[in-house]
Design a protein around this motif. Structure first.
Motif, PDB file in Angstrom:
ATOM      1  N   MET A   1       0.841  -1.369   0.239  1.00 44.12           N
ATOM      2  CA  MET A   1       0.553   0.244   0.841  1.00 44.12           C
ATOM      3  C   MET A   1       1.123   1.329   0.065  1.00 44.12           C
ATOM      4  N   GLU A   2       0.987   2.052  -1.068  1.00 41.17           N
ATOM      5  CA  GLU A   2       1.207   3.373  -1.029  1.00 41.17           C
ATOM      6  C   GLU A   2       1.175   4.841   0.279  1.00 41.17           C
ATOM      7  N   LYS A   3       2.059   4.912   0.736  1.00 42.44           N
ATOM      8  CA  LYS A   3       2.304   6.165   1.879  1.00 42.44           C
ATOM      9  C   LYS A   3       1.960   7.367   0.874  1.00 42.44           C
ATOM     10  N   TRP A   4       1.037   7.880   1.146  1.00 43.94           N
ATOM     11  CA  TRP A   4       0.956   9.253   1.379  1.00 43.94           C
ATOM     12  C   TRP A   4       1.557  10.429   2.334  1.00 43.94           C
ATOM     13  N   GLU A   5       1.382  11.366   1.419  1.00 44.39           N
ATOM     14  CA  GLU A   5       2.079  13.283   2.354  1.00 44.39           C
ATOM     15  C   GLU A   5       1.198  14.276   1.630  1.00 44.39           C
ATOM     16  N   LEU A   6       1.182  15.379   2.811  1.00 46.28           N
ATOM     17  CA  LEU A   6       0.197  16.341   1.898  1.00 46.28           C
ATOM     18  C   LEU A   6       1.125  17.648   1.814  1.00 46.28           C
ATOM     19  N   ALA A   7       0.476  17.724   0.704  1.00 51.55           N
ATOM     20  CA  ALA A   7       1.543  19.099   0.003  1.00 51.55           C
ATOM     21  C   ALA A   7       0.751  20.190   0.475  1.00 51.55           C
ATOM     22  N   GLN A   8       1.297  21.669   0.754  1.00 57.00           N
ATOM     23  CA  GLN A   8       0.377  22.792   0.901  1.00 57.00           C
ATOM     24  C   GLN A   8       1.730  23.423   0.000  1.00 57.00           C
ATOM     25  N   VAL A   9      -0.302  24.350  -1.123  1.00 57.31           N
ATOM     26  CA  VAL A   9       1.431  25.652  -0.947  1.00 57.31           C
ATOM     27  C   VAL A   9       0.250  26.884  -0.657  1.00 57.31           C
ATOM     28  N   ASN A  10       0.238  28.050  -0.332  1.00 51.88           N
ATOM     29  CA  ASN A  10       0.041  29.442  -0.108  1.00 51.88           C
ATOM     30  C   ASN A  10       0.566  30.690  -0.403  1.00 51.88           C
ATOM     31  N   ILE A  11       0.520  31.330  -1.177  1.00 52.41           N
ATOM     32  CA  ILE A  11       0.733  32.567  -1.489  1.00 52.41           C
ATOM     33  C   ILE A  11       0.421  33.546  -1.614  1.00 52.41           C
ATOM     34  N   ALA A  12       1.278  34.522  -1.080  1.00 53.04           N
ATOM     35  CA  ALA A  12       0.768  36.024  -0.680  1.00 53.04           C
ATOM     36  C   ALA A  12       0.764  37.134  -2.132  1.00 53.04           C
ATOM     37  N   ARG A  13       0.192  37.640  -1.903  1.00 56.74           N
ATOM     38  CA  ARG A  13       0.420  39.145  -2.239  1.00 56.74           C
ATOM     39  C   ARG A  13       1.240  40.405  -1.427  1.00 56.74           C
ATOM     40  N   LEU A  14       2.392  40.968  -2.140  1.00 53.29           N
ATOM     41  CA  LEU A  14       2.884  41.884  -1.056  1.00 53.29           C
ATOM     42  C   LEU A  14       2.318  43.322  -1.033  1.00 53.29           C
ATOM     43  N   ILE A  15       2.650  44.174  -0.303  1.00 55.00           N
ATOM     44  CA  ILE A  15       2.278  45.756  -0.602  1.00 55.00           C
ATOM     45  C   ILE A  15       2.910  46.019  -0.540  1.00 55.00           C
ATOM     46  N   GLU A  16       3.779  45.945  -0.105  1.00 54.35           N
ATOM     47  CA  GLU A  16       5.507  46.905  -0.183  1.00 54.35           C
ATOM     48  C   GLU A  16       6.538  45.219  -0.788  1.00 54.35           C
ATOM     49  N   PRO A  17       7.891  45.877  -0.910  1.00 51.36           N
ATOM     50  CA  PRO A  17       8.386  44.895  -0.874  1.00 51.36           C
ATOM     51  C   PRO A  17       9.244  44.962   0.366  1.00 51.36           C
ATOM     52  N   LEU A  18       9.731  43.435   0.913  1.00 55.75           N
ATOM     53  CA  LEU A  18      10.276  42.709   1.623  1.00 55.75           C
ATOM     54  C   LEU A  18      10.828  43.620   2.326  1.00 55.75           C
ATOM     55  N   GLU A  19      11.695  44.548   1.332  1.00 48.13           N
ATOM     56  CA  GLU A  19      12.601  45.762   2.136  1.00 48.13           C
ATOM     57  C   GLU A  19      11.709  46.453   3.023  1.00 48.13           C
ATOM     58  N   SER A  20      10.709  46.979   2.525  1.00 51.67           N
ATOM     59  CA  SER A  20      10.244  48.704   3.459  1.00 51.67           C
ATOM     60  C   SER A  20       9.860  47.641   4.979  1.00 51.67           C
ATOM     61  N   ASP A  21       9.809  49.314   4.757  1.00 49.67           N
ATOM     62  CA  ASP A  21       9.561  49.341   6.849  1.00 49.67           C
ATOM     63  C   ASP A  21       8.065  48.807   7.373  1.00 49.67           C
ATOM     64  N   ARG A  22       7.455  48.722   6.395  1.00 52.30           N
ATOM     65  CA  ARG A  22       5.776  48.543   6.627  1.00 52.30           C
ATOM     66  C   ARG A  22       5.978  46.652   6.906  1.00 52.30           C
ATOM     67  N   ILE A  23       7.180  46.560   5.835  1.00 45.82           N
ATOM     68  CA  ILE A  23       7.102  44.577   6.003  1.00 45.82           C
ATOM     69  C   ILE A  23       7.621  44.191   7.009  1.00 45.82           C
ATOM     70  N   ALA A  24       8.852  44.920   7.433  1.00 50.83           N
ATOM     71  CA  ALA A  24       9.360  44.454   8.433  1.00 50.83           C
ATOM     72  C   ALA A  24       9.324  43.626  10.241  1.00 50.83           C
ATOM     73  N   ASP A  25       7.560  44.056  10.233  1.00 51.78           N
ATOM     74  CA  ASP A  25       8.196  43.110  11.136  1.00 51.78           C
ATOM     75  C   ASP A  25       7.200  41.548  10.445  1.00 51.78           C
ATOM     76  N   PHE A  26       7.071  41.587   9.537  1.00 50.27           N
ATOM     77  CA  PHE A  26       6.601  40.336   8.750  1.00 50.27           C
ATOM     78  C   PHE A  26       8.166  39.661   9.339  1.00 50.27           C
ATOM     79  N   VAL A  27       8.646  40.277   8.042  1.00 47.15           N
ATOM     80  CA  VAL A  27      10.273  39.383   7.533  1.00 47.15           C
ATOM     81  C   VAL A  27      10.804  38.894   9.481  1.00 47.15           C
ATOM     82  N   ALA A  28      11.195  40.012   9.737  1.00 44.00           N
ATOM     83  CA  ALA A  28      11.774  39.919  11.127  1.00 44.00           C
ATOM     84  C   ALA A  28      10.940  38.217  12.462  1.00 44.00           C
TER      85      ALA A  28
END
Length: 157
Positions: A1-28
């Motif tokens: 019997m073949e064993k299976w694993e769950l793959a998941q993908v999620n994507i997100a559209r950034l409001i500003e570039p990762l380098e911006s101050d607005r995104i800093a807390d997310f990056v941290a």
């Protein structure tokens, strides 16, 4: 019997570039959240560079629209329950509650789940196909959501 694993993908559209101050807390908080995932019961694998960075991986560029870019999270889990336990606990759930500080609200599906044979490492091309399939057909055994789940034999749970 073949064993299976769950793959998941999620994507997100950034409001500003990762380098911006607005995104800093997310990056941290990426490192601590990823460390929690890596130690979570049922976690198997996640997409990352040799340095442990997933934000520099290019994929889903067709989905950027008028945003600062798309970031991708692609991982594998032993079960749907293991993924849910991680998603809705710890730092991850704290970050999910704040997601609209950093990401655009999107009407289309941005998360897809699917079963892969044990040991298979999903690619970003495969993940893109699953998101597109979900957007075109809704949840099916080929690509589904946490709201409409299928087991590895294709039965809806």
């Amino acid at each position: 019997m073949e064993k299976w694993e769950l793959a998941q993908v999620n994507i997100a559209r950034l409001i500003e570039p990762l380098e911006s101050d607005r995104i800093a807390d997310f990056v941290a908080n990426l490192g601590p959240v990823n460390a929690e995932a890596d130690q979570a019961p049922g976690f198997i694998w996640r997409l990352q560079t040799e340095d442990g960075d997933a934000t520099s991986i290019s994929a889903f560029e067709w989905d950027v629209h008028d945003t600062a870019g798309v970031i991708v999270n692609l991982s594998k889990w032993e079960s749907i329950e293991a993924l849910k336990e991680f998603m809705y606990s710890g730092k991850h759930v704290e970050m999910m509650k704040r997601r609209f500080e950093w990401f655009h609200k999107v009407a289309e599906a941005t998360t897809a789940l699917w079963w892969v044979p044990a040991g298979h490492i999903p690619t970003t091309d495969e993940a893109e196909q699953k998101v597109q399939h979900l957007r075109e057909h809704g949840p099916t055994p080929e690509a589904f959501t946490l709201r409409k789940v299928f087991n590895s034999t294709g039965q809806q749970l």
